[in-house]
Design a protein around this motif. Structure first.
Motif, PDB file in Angstrom:
ATOM      1  N   ASN A   1     -18.132   3.040 -27.400  1.00  5.41           N
ATOM      2  CA  ASN A   1     -17.161   2.943 -28.488  1.00  5.41           C
ATOM      3  C   ASN A   1     -17.880   2.439 -29.723  1.00  5.41           C
TER       4      ASN A   1
ATOM      5  N   GLY B   1     -14.403   9.692 -31.482  1.00  7.04           N
ATOM      6  CA  GLY B   1     -13.703   9.416 -30.224  1.00  7.04           C
ATOM      7  C   GLY B   1     -12.219   9.205 -30.425  1.00  7.04           C
TER       8      GLY B   1
ATOM      9  N   ALA C   1     -24.534   6.011 -34.366  1.00  9.86           N
ATOM     10  CA  ALA C   1     -24.733   5.382 -35.675  1.00  9.86           C
ATOM     11  C   ALA C   1     -25.110   6.421 -36.723  1.00  9.86           C
TER      12      ALA C   1
ATOM     13  N   GLY D   1     -16.378  13.590 -30.380  1.00 16.29           N
ATOM     14  CA  GLY D   1     -15.655  13.268 -29.150  1.00 16.29           C
ATOM     15  C   GLY D   1     -16.248  12.031 -28.493  1.00 16.29           C
TER      16      GLY D   1
END
Ligand SMILES: NC(=O)c1ccc[n+]([C@@H]2O[C@H](COP(=O)([O-])OP(=O)(O)OC[C@H]3O[C@@H](n4cnc5c(N)ncnc54)[C@H](OP(=O)(O)O)[C@@H]3O)[C@@H](O)[C@H]2O)c1
Length: 311
Positions: free
Chosen positions: A40, A142, A297, A303
């Protein structure tokens, strides 16, 4: 067990595989033999020490799927104190959900953390109604790619997506977004009547541009900020255009068991009906976690990114 350990805050190179003792479950917790863990965006900020810095050495990772050791059930869990990048994790029972039949491990862990964020933002905070027009910032990420699908599945439309590259815009269109633009300021041209609900996760100038795209009586929900300008909004920015701004933090979704149950139930129901799919960008072994952090990053991923902790 094998795990990825952070011994000092810094770049992706600080994430190194190591052998560690297994964690032990306390009251109201269970041990999970993990198959897949999720990445995450917050993991990157925790690794750098700029968000919720844990005591070091630490194992990061906020979502896992695997088998609960006590009963062998397949479960997916959210770990608020990390511990996901490991072969064995300890999860609070209250933040653990049994995976329904028909949902594989990758889907289960791909849906829960970022899907509950998308649900909390769109439905709980954003009060999404069928027929609302919706725009989603960072829509190929995500949270974003699940938010686009969730909005459509709940009857919103048109759904617009903001994504930075042509490849990402093609990706969000493949999810059903009717409009795809590169920056929030382009939404005014694409949707001149504005949107009823804007989901922001970028902050700063993008949040301001998103707010300008909200129709009178519409809402903007913020789940995160990177730009630093989001805290300079004044009441005049809202009253002058009759718009509302809301925040959403996953901790409150988890603190309200009925909201968490509604969110996770909705995600899995829609997934089983084929209306919601976590698109898996890549699955890396434990030794590849640092490189996966670097890719996130660099905004290269679309996704969900997963770690196969057995590899
Ligand atoms: N409030 C909560 O409880 C909660 C829970 C989960 C996540 N979040 C937040 O939601 C956001 C998305 O999380 P995620 O896990 O979905 O992340 P992700 O998959 O990495 O997606 C993030 C997206 O943000 C965009 N972006 C804009 N500026 C960026 C920058 N400087 N560096 C990297 N990406 C940038 C990128 O899309 P483009 O290239 O298209 O701009 C990227 O695809 C994060 O801000 C995260 O902290 C909040």
């Amino acid at each position: 067990m094998r795990a990825v350990v952070l011994r000092r805050f810094g770049g992706p190179e600080e994430l190194r595989p190591a052998e560690l003792p297994e964690p032990e479950a306390g009251q109201g917790e269970s041990v999970i033999d993990v198959t897949l863990a999720g990445l995450n965006f917050a993991d990157l900020e925790i690794r750098e020490g700029v968000y919720a810095p844990p005591r070091l050495p630490a194992v990061l990772g906020a979502d896992v799927v695997g088998r609960r050791r006590s009963d062998g059930r397949r479960v997916v869990a959210l770990l608020r104190a990390g511990g996901g990048y490991a072969q064995v994790a300890v999860a609070r029972d209250a933040y653990t959900v049994e995976v329904p039949a028909g949902i594989d491990d990758a889907q289960a862990v791909g849906l829960l953390e970022q899907g509950c964020t998308a649900y909390g933002a769109l439905v709980t905070a954003g009060r999404l109604r069928p027929g609302d027009s919706v725009a989603v910032a960072a829509a190929a990420g995500g949270v974003g790619h699940l938010a686009v699908q969730l909005a459509l599945a709940l009857g919103a439309g048109p759904v617009a997506a903001v994504a930075s590259t042509p490849e990402k815009r093609a990706f969000v269109r493949s999810l059903g977004a009717q409009v795809a633009v590169g920056r929030a300021e382009e939404l005014g041209e694409a949707l001149p009547n504005g949107v009823d609900l804007y989901l922001d996760s970028v902050g700063g100038r993008e949040l301001r541009a998103g707010l300008a795209a909200v129709a009178p009586f519409g809402r903007l929900v913020s789940v995160g900020a990177r730009g630093g300008l989001s805290d300079t909004l004044a009441m005049d920015d809202l009253t002058g255009r009759s718009v509302g701004v809301h925040g959403l933090w996953m901790q409150q979704v988890l603190a309200a068991p009925q909201v968490f149950a509604r969110a996770s139930g909705m995600l899995f129901t829609l997934a089983r009906r084929g209306l919601l799919t976590a698109r898996i960008d890549r699955v890396v072994p434990l030794s590849g976690v640092g490189a996966a952090h670097a890719a996130m990053a660099a905004r290269e991923t679309m996704g969900k990114v997963l770690v196969d902790v057995r590899a």
